[in-house]
Write a protein that holds these residues in place. Structure first.
Motif, PDB file in Angstrom:
ATOM      1  N   ASP A 116       0.822  -1.211   0.000  1.00 17.41           N
ATOM      2  CA  ASP A 116       0.000   0.000   0.000  1.00 17.41           C
ATOM      3  C   ASP A 116       0.857   1.262   0.000  1.00 17.41           C
ATOM      4  N   ASP A 117       2.009   1.200   0.657  1.00 14.43           N
ATOM      5  CA  ASP A 117       2.908   2.354   0.694  1.00 14.43           C
ATOM      6  C   ASP A 117       3.574   2.606  -0.657  1.00 14.43           C
ATOM      7  N   GLN A 118       3.502   1.638  -1.547  1.00 11.93           N
ATOM      8  CA  GLN A 118       4.114   1.766  -2.869  1.00 11.93           C
ATOM      9  C   GLN A 118       3.069   2.053  -3.950  1.00 11.93           C
ATOM     10  N   THR A 120      -0.245   4.904  -5.090  1.00 16.80           N
ATOM     11  CA  THR A 120      -0.956   6.162  -4.860  1.00 16.80           C
ATOM     12  C   THR A 120      -2.148   6.239  -5.813  1.00 16.80           C
TER      13      THR A 120
END
Length: 306
Positions: A116-118, A120
């Protein structure tokens, strides 16, 4: 499912039963050995193992008649190629032939490869009622927007995922997800315990692992196509040359050699954060524009909202 990105040389191997993914270099599927030339995406002629000496002569006659109306053209079911010089005869049979333009935008799903952090999520709003146009040309607009984002942000198109378009009487909305770039190490093929006989163009000291060396090579100001990593000596030796077939590599007990998978120019990709900022700046300054032509006299131009 194995998805090859020929913009970067990276292969995404997705296991849908476990919903996980491995990011590795594209392998040469014809040999899968440790000594192969840089690869490239085949053109249509190469898919049929044809070269420039071949030319089409005659007409297609193996067709099947459609029963869905007189305006529908026949579909090919067989292609025969005869080579009078060698006496070889090639026969290709086509199954489930579909004349519709394929929707490839969401066919190559690699989102399981990124956390999820990778990722947008984003939305671009285009003002105006274009419902009549979009009813028939939604996919064309969707494809053009993806290509425009790729061009402006220097992203490989496959990093623009989960795209969709919807509209109302006032606006058209494009939704998508930007993904981070793949690890640089996945763009290079490894030759363990070997080093190249090249003249190094640059040597970086203090490097103890292949990941750091690959990142430095991938983002080098000039062109870096291969490198030797020697962790014990803490050196990363970069070269502009590839490791093609027949090139002698010397044995080394402490070093490994890596060579770029793809031939051709090197694209210096940017990360997720920079890609989003770049796209956002184009949108906020009205620099994001897409034009689609229906005919020579009628076209639509889509501008983003401020």
């Amino acid at each position: 499912m194995e998805i090859h990105d020929y913009n970067t040389g990276v292969a995404y191997v997705v296991d849908w039963s476990l919903f996980n993914c491995s990011i590795v270099p594209i392998e040469n599927s014809t040999s899968r050995n440790t000594s192969s030339v840089p690869i490239h995406l085949r053109n249509p002629e190469q898919l049929f193992y044809l070269d420039s000496s071949y030319a089409y002569s005659g007409q297609d006659y193996w067709t099947s008649a459609n029963d869905i109306g007189n305006d529908s053209p026949d579909t090919p079911v067989r292609l025969e190629i005869n080579d009078p010089l060698s006496g070889l005869n090639y026969i290709y049979d086509f199954y489930d032939f579909n004349q519709d333009h394929p929707n490839v935008l969401n066919a190559f799903i690699i989102t399981p490869c990124f956390t999820d952090d990778q990722r947008t999520n984003f939305q671009i709003t285009f003002p105006g009622d274009a419902s009549d146009f979009l009813t028939d040309h939604r996919l064309e607009l969707q494809e053009q927007i993806v290509m425009q984002i790729s061009k402006l942000t220097t992203l490989s198109p496959i990093r623009i995922q989960r795209t969709s378009i919807y509209w109302d009487e006032e606006n058209t909305y494009f939704l998508g997800t930007l993904l981070d770039k793949a690890p640089s190490i996945a763009k290079f093929r490894r030759w363990p315990n070997l080093v190249a006989q090249y003249k190094d163009d640059m040597t970086i000291s203090g490097v103890t692992n292949a990941f750091t060396c690959a990142s430095a090579c991938d983002q080098a100001t000039g062109t870096c196509n291969s490198f030797d990593i020697c962790p014990s000596a803490q050196t990363c030796a970069q070269s502009q040359q590839y490791t093609p077939d027949g090139t002698h590599l010397s044995t080394s007990g402490t070093c490994d050699h890596y060579s770029r998978v793809l031939s051709g120019p090197v694209d210096h990709e940017i990360g997720l954060k920079d890609a989003y900022i770049s796209l956002k700046n184009y949108v906020l300054t009205n620099g994001f524009k897409v034009t689609l032509s229906q005919s020579k006299k009628n076209f639509y131009r889509f501008y983003n909202n401020d």
